[in-house]
Design an enzyme around this catalytic site. Structure first.
Site, PDB file in Angstrom:
ATOM      1  N   ASN A   1      30.748  12.285  62.492  1.00 24.63           N
ATOM      2  CA  ASN A   1      30.914  11.883  63.888  1.00 24.63           C
ATOM      3  C   ASN A   1      31.802  10.650  63.877  1.00 24.63           C
ATOM      4  O   ASN A   1      31.350   9.545  63.567  1.00 24.63           O
ATOM      5  CB  ASN A   1      29.550  11.580  64.515  1.00 24.63           C
ATOM      6  CG  ASN A   1      29.634  11.339  66.015  1.00 24.63           C
ATOM      7  OD1 ASN A   1      30.707  11.130  66.577  1.00 24.63           O
ATOM      8  ND2 ASN A   1      28.493  11.350  66.680  1.00 24.63           N
TER       9      ASN A   1
ATOM     10  N   ARG B   1      31.483  16.665  65.240  1.00 16.99           N
ATOM     11  CA  ARG B   1      31.317  16.569  66.683  1.00 16.99           C
ATOM     12  C   ARG B   1      32.704  16.463  67.308  1.00 16.99           C
ATOM     13  O   ARG B   1      33.499  15.592  66.941  1.00 16.99           O
ATOM     14  CB  ARG B   1      30.499  15.335  67.060  1.00 16.99           C
ATOM     15  CG  ARG B   1      30.347  15.167  68.572  1.00 16.99           C
ATOM     16  CD  ARG B   1      29.909  13.770  68.923  1.00 16.99           C
ATOM     17  NE  ARG B   1      29.782  13.585  70.365  1.00 16.99           N
ATOM     18  CZ  ARG B   1      29.848  12.418  70.979  1.00 16.99           C
ATOM     19  NH1 ARG B   1      30.047  11.314  70.299  1.00 16.99           N
ATOM     20  NH2 ARG B   1      29.726  12.337  72.290  1.00 16.99           N
TER      21      ARG B   1
ATOM     22  N   HIS C   1      27.873  15.646  76.388  1.00 14.89           N
ATOM     23  CA  HIS C   1      26.614  15.370  75.681  1.00 14.89           C
ATOM     24  C   HIS C   1      25.848  16.652  75.401  1.00 14.89           C
ATOM     25  O   HIS C   1      24.618  16.641  75.253  1.00 14.89           O
ATOM     26  CB  HIS C   1      25.731  14.385  76.479  1.00 14.89           C
ATOM     27  CG  HIS C   1      26.318  13.011  76.603  1.00 14.89           C
ATOM     28  ND1 HIS C   1      26.323  12.301  77.784  1.00 14.89           N
ATOM     29  CD2 HIS C   1      26.931  12.219  75.685  1.00 14.89           C
ATOM     30  CE1 HIS C   1      26.905  11.134  77.598  1.00 14.89           C
ATOM     31  NE2 HIS C   1      27.294  11.060  76.330  1.00 14.89           N
TER      32      HIS C   1
ATOM     33  N   HIS D   1      20.283  11.367  79.065  1.00 18.63           N
ATOM     34  CA  HIS D   1      20.925  10.867  77.847  1.00 18.63           C
ATOM     35  C   HIS D   1      21.549   9.522  78.206  1.00 18.63           C
ATOM     36  O   HIS D   1      22.636   9.456  78.791  1.00 18.63           O
ATOM     37  CB  HIS D   1      21.989  11.860  77.371  1.00 18.63           C
ATOM     38  CG  HIS D   1      22.716  11.410  76.135  1.00 18.63           C
ATOM     39  ND1 HIS D   1      22.475  11.939  74.892  1.00 18.63           N
ATOM     40  CD2 HIS D   1      23.681  10.467  75.960  1.00 18.63           C
ATOM     41  CE1 HIS D   1      23.247  11.353  74.001  1.00 18.63           C
ATOM     42  NE2 HIS D   1      23.994  10.447  74.632  1.00 18.63           N
TER      43      HIS D   1
ATOM     44  N   ARG E   1      32.551   2.499  81.324  1.00 16.04           N
ATOM     45  CA  ARG E   1      33.136   3.472  82.249  1.00 16.04           C
ATOM     46  C   ARG E   1      32.410   3.425  83.593  1.00 16.04           C
ATOM     47  O   ARG E   1      31.210   3.180  83.632  1.00 16.04           O
ATOM     48  CB  ARG E   1      33.048   4.883  81.655  1.00 16.04           C
ATOM     49  CG  ARG E   1      34.016   5.119  80.511  1.00 16.04           C
ATOM     50  CD  ARG E   1      33.718   6.431  79.788  1.00 16.04           C
ATOM     51  NE  ARG E   1      32.736   6.256  78.719  1.00 16.04           N
ATOM     52  CZ  ARG E   1      32.218   7.259  78.011  1.00 16.04           C
ATOM     53  NH1 ARG E   1      32.558   8.506  78.279  1.00 16.04           N
ATOM     54  NH2 ARG E   1      31.326   7.017  77.051  1.00 16.04           N
TER      55      ARG E   1
ATOM     56  N   GLY F   1      20.192   6.061  72.852  1.00 14.95           N
ATOM     57  CA  GLY F   1      19.889   4.690  72.482  1.00 14.95           C
ATOM     58  C   GLY F   1      19.097   3.903  73.506  1.00 14.95           C
ATOM     59  O   GLY F   1      18.054   3.310  73.188  1.00 14.95           O
TER      60      GLY F   1
ATOM     61  N   GLU G   1      21.858  14.811  67.373  1.00 15.96           N
ATOM     62  CA  GLU G   1      23.080  15.607  67.466  1.00 15.96           C
ATOM     63  C   GLU G   1      23.557  16.059  66.089  1.00 15.96           C
ATOM     64  O   GLU G   1      24.104  17.159  65.939  1.00 15.96           O
ATOM     65  CB  GLU G   1      24.164  14.788  68.163  1.00 15.96           C
ATOM     66  CG  GLU G   1      23.846  14.455  69.607  1.00 15.96           C
ATOM     67  CD  GLU G   1      24.640  13.269  70.138  1.00 15.96           C
ATOM     68  OE1 GLU G   1      25.351  13.454  71.140  1.00 15.96           O
ATOM     69  OE2 GLU G   1      24.543  12.176  69.554  1.00 15.96           O
TER      70      GLU G   1
END
Length: 401
Positions: free
Chosen positions: A8, A92, A180, A207, A240, A327, A378
């Site tokens: 990743n 990923r 996601h 998520h 973002r 997280g 993931e």
């Protein structure tokens, strides 16, 4: 022992996990590691399945100036592991576009096709593809599997995929993809084990991390999500803005004289929690701060989660459970409590003790909506897809552009 490496890649880090490449059952993790600070202060760190440190070494910036160099360092380290043979690599890849709705083995033609999607995920796609490109050059015989964050959302009702724009643009790929997906796919697979009473019901998965989104699951399938054409949509995130009136972009162009490059940088790197707080994008720092701007940024984040969850509950026509993951969702009891309060109108009642102690079920016994905390994985999802493609049959599925 044959092994699967899961990669990743980010802008300045390379996350790695290695799994035993068993032909049946769940891949068994052998190690987890990362190279951080690529190009600035590189550090290689890895631990075994038992948590024992395998390596913890600082490297020079000249040795690891970029991701290809970081991958070379990782390869050198992995070759030194006794009795382990690298059999396949799973990656990923954030954006699969309209052409790729499932994992596949990467060919040079597929890589070229995926590179055309870089403008739709500029924070992630270039870095996701860099290790693939490097390994195609160094080891063209090695099977590499691309696993897409958009794939899990494919197959939804067309109403959920469309923008109110002409059909020609939709046919060209301007549509709501959702992201996601590897995280949501993992959670959908875990729910029958951790919460069988709601696994087949109407579930919102939150998520919540530096990148954040919500997904509405009905019987384990995605029916709606907060992200759309790119990773800018929906919830505010670390840097973002989330949902934004397109007129703001026109204003930035006409009143501020910003071009596409400047706007892209602004939207991906200067907004979200960082822009609201003026402090930073790390929720831990914001929660620890006594600056009122930090408190406002957190309150705004929670407010938008509540609004978007209401939208998803409408798409599901009801709600049986909310799952917190990633997280922030897994680690911030304060944020989970604030979100639960926002969802009280849907019947959510928090058990504050269970929440503070980090239990997997944090809803009170009289809550009509189950509140759950389920850690995502993931990397294991990528390992499963890679094992299935490379070892699941005598022939390997190869993609074409």
């Amino acid at each position: 022992m044959d092994a699967i490496l899961v990669v990743n890649a980010g802008s300045s880090s390379l996350k790695l996990q290695m799994f035993e490449a068993g032909r049946a059952g769940t891949p068994r993790r052998l190690l987890e590691g990362r190279i951080e600070g690529v190009g600035t202060a590189p550090r290689l760190h890895a631990v075994g399945a038992d948590g024992a440190i395998l390596v913890d070494r600082t490297l020079s910036p000249e040795t690891v100036p970029d991701l290809p160099a970081a991958l070379h360092v990782a390869e050198t380290f992995l070759r030194g592991l006794s009795g382990v043979t690298l059999a396949a690599v799973g990656h990923r890849v954030v954006h699969g576009g309209p052409a790729y709705d499932r994992p596949l083995v990467v060919t040079p033609a597929v890589l070229a096709d995926l590179e055309r999607l870089v403008p739709l995920a500029p924070l992630h796609q270039p870095h996701n593809l860099a290790p693939i490109r490097t390994l195609l050059q160094r080891r063209p015989d090695l099977s590499q599997v691309a696993c897409f964050d958009t794939a899990f959302h494919r197959g939804r009702d067309p109403l959920a995929d469309r923008f109110a724009i002409p059909q020609t643009l939709h046919d060209e790929g301007v549509r709501r993809y959702g992201f996601h997906g590897l995280s949501y796919e993992y959670i959908a697979g875990r729910l029958p084990e951790v919460a069988p009473d709601v696994a087949r019901g109407r579930v919102i998965v939150a998520h919540l991390g530096s990148g954040a989104s919500l997904c509405a699951l009905s019987a384990g399938r995605s029916v709606e999500t907060t992200m759309g054409f790119t990773g800018l949509d929906g919830l505010p995130m670390g840097t973002r803005p989330g949902r934004l009136d397109p007129g703001v972009l026109l204003h930035l162009m006409t009143a501020k004289g910003m071009d596409a490059v400047a706007i892209e940088h602004f939207l991906y790197r200067e907004c979200g929690l960082k822009g609201l707080s003026g402090i930073g994008n790390d929720m831990r720092d914001l929660e620890a701060s006594d600056d009122p701007r930090a408190a406002f940024a957190i309150a705004f984040f929670v407010y938008r989660i509540g609004l978007e969850a209401g939208m998803l509950a409408a798409a599901l026509r009801g709600l049986d459970a909310v799952v917190f993951t990633a997280g922030i969702g897994e680690n911030s009891a304060r944020l989970r409590a604030a979100v639960a309060e926002r969802l009280a109108w849907l019947g959510a009642v928090l058990d504050p003790v269970a929440n503070a102690q980090g239990h997997s079920r944090i809803s009170a016994p009289d809550s009509r909506v189950a509140l759950l905390v389920v850690p995502t994985n993931e990397e294991l999802m990528i390992a499963r897809h890679t094992a299935g493609l490379v070892f699941g049959s005598s022939s390997i599925s190869r993609g074409t552009a």
